[in-house]
Scaffold this motif. Sequence first.
Motif, PDB file in Angstrom:
ATOM      1  N   ARG A  43     -44.158 -39.542 -11.001  1.00  0.00           N
ATOM      2  CA  ARG A  43     -43.501 -38.722  -9.986  1.00  0.00           C
ATOM      3  C   ARG A  43     -42.060 -38.427 -10.397  1.00  0.00           C
ATOM      4  NH1 ARG A  43     -46.819 -41.767  -6.129  1.00  0.00           N
ATOM      5  NH2 ARG A  43     -48.591 -40.399  -5.816  1.00  0.00           N
ATOM      6  N   VAL A  44     -41.531 -37.325  -9.857  1.00  0.00           N
ATOM      7  CA  VAL A  44     -40.129 -36.960 -10.047  1.00  0.00           C
ATOM      8  C   VAL A  44     -39.576 -36.558  -8.694  1.00  0.00           C
ATOM      9  CG1 VAL A  44     -40.729 -34.558 -10.651  1.00  0.00           C
ATOM     10  CG2 VAL A  44     -38.505 -35.483 -11.315  1.00  0.00           C
ATOM     11  N   GLU A  45     -38.330 -36.969  -8.432  1.00  0.00           N
ATOM     12  CA  GLU A  45     -37.663 -36.608  -7.178  1.00  0.00           C
ATOM     13  C   GLU A  45     -36.281 -36.060  -7.504  1.00  0.00           C
ATOM     14  OE1 GLU A  45     -37.728 -38.554  -2.961  1.00  0.00           O
ATOM     15  OE2 GLU A  45     -36.248 -39.595  -4.200  1.00  0.00           O
ATOM     16  N   SER A  73     -34.058 -35.760  -1.537  1.00  0.00           N
ATOM     17  CA  SER A  73     -34.950 -36.188  -0.465  1.00  0.00           C
ATOM     18  C   SER A  73     -35.843 -35.014  -0.046  1.00  0.00           C
ATOM     19  CB  SER A  73     -34.126 -36.681   0.721  1.00  0.00           C
ATOM     20  OG  SER A  73     -34.981 -37.135   1.734  1.00  0.00           O
ATOM     21  N   ARG A 127     -39.935 -33.637  -4.080  1.00  0.00           N
ATOM     22  CA  ARG A 127     -40.645 -34.561  -4.955  1.00  0.00           C
ATOM     23  C   ARG A 127     -41.905 -33.876  -5.497  1.00  0.00           C
ATOM     24  NH1 ARG A 127     -42.192 -40.328  -2.509  1.00  0.00           N
ATOM     25  NH2 ARG A 127     -39.930 -40.432  -2.479  1.00  0.00           N
ATOM     26  N   GLU A 159     -45.444 -34.444  -8.330  1.00  0.00           N
ATOM     27  CA  GLU A 159     -46.242 -35.320  -9.182  1.00  0.00           C
ATOM     28  C   GLU A 159     -46.292 -34.699 -10.575  1.00  0.00           C
ATOM     29  OE1 GLU A 159     -50.517 -37.585  -9.224  1.00  0.00           O
ATOM     30  OE2 GLU A 159     -49.446 -37.208  -7.362  1.00  0.00           O
ATOM     31  N   TYR A 191     -28.324 -32.354  -9.543  1.00  0.00           N
ATOM     32  CA  TYR A 191     -29.267 -33.359  -9.068  1.00  0.00           C
ATOM     33  C   TYR A 191     -29.188 -34.612  -9.927  1.00  0.00           C
ATOM     34  CZ  TYR A 191     -31.483 -29.390  -6.716  1.00  0.00           C
ATOM     35  OH  TYR A 191     -31.726 -28.294  -5.935  1.00  0.00           O
ATOM     36  N   GLN A 210     -34.727 -38.645 -10.337  1.00  0.00           N
ATOM     37  CA  GLN A 210     -35.335 -39.970 -10.453  1.00  0.00           C
ATOM     38  C   GLN A 210     -36.796 -39.784 -10.836  1.00  0.00           C
ATOM     39  OE1 GLN A 210     -34.494 -42.538  -7.102  1.00  0.00           O
ATOM     40  NE2 GLN A 210     -32.689 -41.308  -6.618  1.00  0.00           N
ATOM     41  N   GLN A 252     -46.004 -44.641 -10.071  1.00  0.00           N
ATOM     42  CA  GLN A 252     -46.291 -45.321  -8.814  1.00  0.00           C
ATOM     43  C   GLN A 252     -47.339 -46.399  -9.035  1.00  0.00           C
ATOM     44  OE1 GLN A 252     -44.602 -44.602  -5.868  1.00  0.00           O
ATOM     45  NE2 GLN A 252     -45.522 -46.551  -5.317  1.00  0.00           N
ATOM     46  N   LYS A 296     -42.412 -48.799  -7.379  1.00  0.00           N
ATOM     47  CA  LYS A 296     -42.096 -47.899  -8.483  1.00  0.00           C
ATOM     48  C   LYS A 296     -41.857 -48.702  -9.760  1.00  0.00           C
ATOM     49  CE  LYS A 296     -39.743 -44.766  -5.317  1.00  0.00           C
ATOM     50  NZ  LYS A 296     -38.470 -44.148  -4.962  1.00  0.00           N
ATOM     51  N   LYS A 342     -38.982 -46.790 -14.063  1.00  0.00           N
ATOM     52  CA  LYS A 342     -37.965 -45.902 -13.477  1.00  0.00           C
ATOM     53  C   LYS A 342     -36.978 -45.403 -14.530  1.00  0.00           C
ATOM     54  CE  LYS A 342     -37.335 -48.886  -9.815  1.00  0.00           C
ATOM     55  NZ  LYS A 342     -36.550 -49.389  -8.693  1.00  0.00           N
TER      56      LYS A 342
END
Length: 135
Positions: A31-33, A36, A39, A41, A56, A59, A63, A68, A71
């Motif tokens: 995943r990438v965010e 908030s 996000r 996949e 940005y 992160q 999963q 997590k 990271k």
Amino acid sequence: MAYQPVLVTIDASEAINTRPAGGRPWYLPMRVEFASGLRFELRPGRNQVFVPPGRYRVQLWSQFTLGKVGKATLDIDTTRGPVWFHYATPHSIYSAGAAGFHPQDRPGSTVLLMVSAGAVLITVLAVVMAVVLTQ
């Protein structure tokens, strides 16, 4: 004022493989965010997403059931146009991932080697102990 979405390309390495004993491989989802609620996949290989222009702290992670793993964090600026970066998952769940603007090596090979060597060593010691105790 409407914004023009900016293309972000993420090259992701292969996913972390958690193979149960004697079972089929099970790959952890990546995943990438960006912020908030922003996000996505990731799949192994090239991923393209659109985000609003801005700065940005990205992160990235895989999963796992308990949280997590693998990271990694990378600061990017999409105010000047498209951005391209790389994410490398670690070889095991016990190491951090790596992210950067150039291809990244998958971290954690030393940890994976140590865990594998430990498993072999324990097996050899168990056999030696069994032979010694049966005489």
